[in-house]
Design an enzyme around this catalytic site. Structure first.
Site, PDB file in Angstrom:
ATOM      1  N   PRO A   2       2.291  -0.670   0.417  1.00  0.00           N
ATOM      2  CG  PRO A   2       2.439  -0.536   2.738  1.00  0.00           C
ATOM      3  CD  PRO A   2       1.656  -1.141   1.640  1.00  0.00           C
ATOM      4  CD  GLU A   3       6.964  -1.023  -4.452  1.00  0.00           C
ATOM      5  OE1 GLU A   3       8.207  -1.060  -4.386  1.00  0.00           O
ATOM      6  OE2 GLU A   3       6.330  -1.411  -5.445  1.00  0.00           O
ATOM      7  CG  HIS A  90     -10.070  -1.816  10.509  1.00  0.00           C
ATOM      8  ND1 HIS A  90     -10.245  -3.179  10.518  1.00  0.00           N
ATOM      9  CD2 HIS A  90     -11.100  -1.310   9.788  1.00  0.00           C
ATOM     10  CE1 HIS A  90     -11.333  -3.496   9.822  1.00  0.00           C
ATOM     11  NE2 HIS A  90     -11.866  -2.373   9.374  1.00  0.00           N
ATOM     12  NE  ARG A 109      -6.343  -6.962   1.734  1.00  0.00           N
ATOM     13  CZ  ARG A 109      -5.903  -7.108   0.504  1.00  0.00           C
ATOM     14  NH1 ARG A 109      -5.532  -6.062  -0.197  1.00  0.00           N
ATOM     15  NH2 ARG A 109      -5.812  -8.303  -0.035  1.00  0.00           N
ATOM     16  NE  ARG A 152      21.521 -16.103 -10.294  1.00  0.00           N
ATOM     17  CZ  ARG A 152      20.945 -15.702  -9.156  1.00  0.00           C
ATOM     18  NH1 ARG A 152      21.648 -15.066  -8.249  1.00  0.00           N
ATOM     19  NH2 ARG A 152      19.665 -15.967  -8.933  1.00  0.00           N
TER      20      ARG A 152
END
Ligand code: ZN
Length: 270
Positions: A2-3, A90, A109, A152
């Site tokens: 998931p983002e 789960h 997981r 940078r």
């Protein structure tokens, strides 16, 4: 994985069931995810009222009237299930509300996490203390990136993944934003022109906002028994499209930067 848009969609979906609700029953089904559940979690939440929900970077926030906030991270595979027909192995954290809804945090997981933090202390909680500005907030500006990138030599793609510079940006949306802003992901961050930064900031906001909107339109899919929050299909311009044609006539290429794949179009990203 998931983002930010998935987390934002999850939080908005959870708010429908939790905001203003009293938690009547709280169950922790195992001792840990990526790290142990707070030992006092059940006691701290049972009977508490949820006063609001929020998000910081890729963490979801559930604020309570006991001046504590549940901070959850979905890890690699976590999701919240709404009114599951049955709680399965789960489902590691289960919340029941006075209105009769059941919400379970399912994480096969177990790379996710759940923490309980004093609401007033959230800003100094170590995972949050060093985070840069939210990409969708007013603090992500051209000037901010200009200062953060100045001098940078690291590739602009890698610095955009640095959570101290922008909070919550992940691989997918960095690739997509750089594509939309026509910036070569390999370019030294300090060499990205101010004009290019002027394209990049709105591109970051747009790719995230569009994904959140796509997630929002998927809300109906889980507003039903056994629905799951947070995952929806999206179409990307370059992400995971190696070898496919770009609209400019170029071909999407995949390279590895910092151990992770980058997809971009060498023809229109300079
Ligand atoms: Zn192109």
């Amino acid at each position: 994985m998931p983002e930010l848009p998935e987390v934002e969609t999850t939080v908005r979906g959870l708010a429908r069931y939790l905001d203003g609700e009293r938690l009547t029953r709280v169950m922790v089904k195992r001792a840990d995810l990526r790290r142990p559940f707070p030992p006092n979690l059940v006691q701290a939440l049972t009977g508490a009222r949820v006063t609001g929900l929020g998000r910081r970077a890729k963490y979801g926030l559930i604020h309570t009237d006991r001046e504590t906030t549940v901070v959850f991270h979905l890890g690699m595979s976590g999701r919240w299930r709404i009114d599951p027909e049955e709680v399965h192995k789960h489902d590691h954290l289960v919340l029941e509300t006075a209105a009769g809804h059941t919400l379970s945090l399912c994480d096969p997981r177990r790379f996710g996490s759940v923490d309980l933090i004093d609401t007033a202390e959230l800003g100094v909680w170590p995972p949050f203390a060093a985070l840069g500005p939210e990409p969708l907030g007013d603090d992500l500006t051209v000037q901010h990136l200009h200062y953060a990138f100045a001098g940078r030599i690291a590739a602009v793609k890698l610095l955009l993944l640095d959570q101290r510079i922008v909070a919550g940006l992940g691989n997918i949306y960095v690739c997509e934003a750089l594509f939309r802003a026509n910036i070569d992901p390999r370019k030294a961050a300090g060499k990205v022109s101010r004009a290019a930064l002027g394209r990049l900031v709105p591109a970051i906001k747009a790719v995230l906002a569009e994904a959140i909107e796509a997630g929002g339109s998927s809300l109906r899919d889980y507003a039903q028994p056994d629905g799951q929050l947070g995952y929806f299909s999206k179409r990307f311009d370059v992400y995971d499209r190696e070898g496919e044609a770009c609209a400019c006539g170029g071909t999407v290429k995949r390279i590895v930067q910092g151990g992770r794949s980058t997809w971009f179009c060498p023809k229109c990203q300079k």
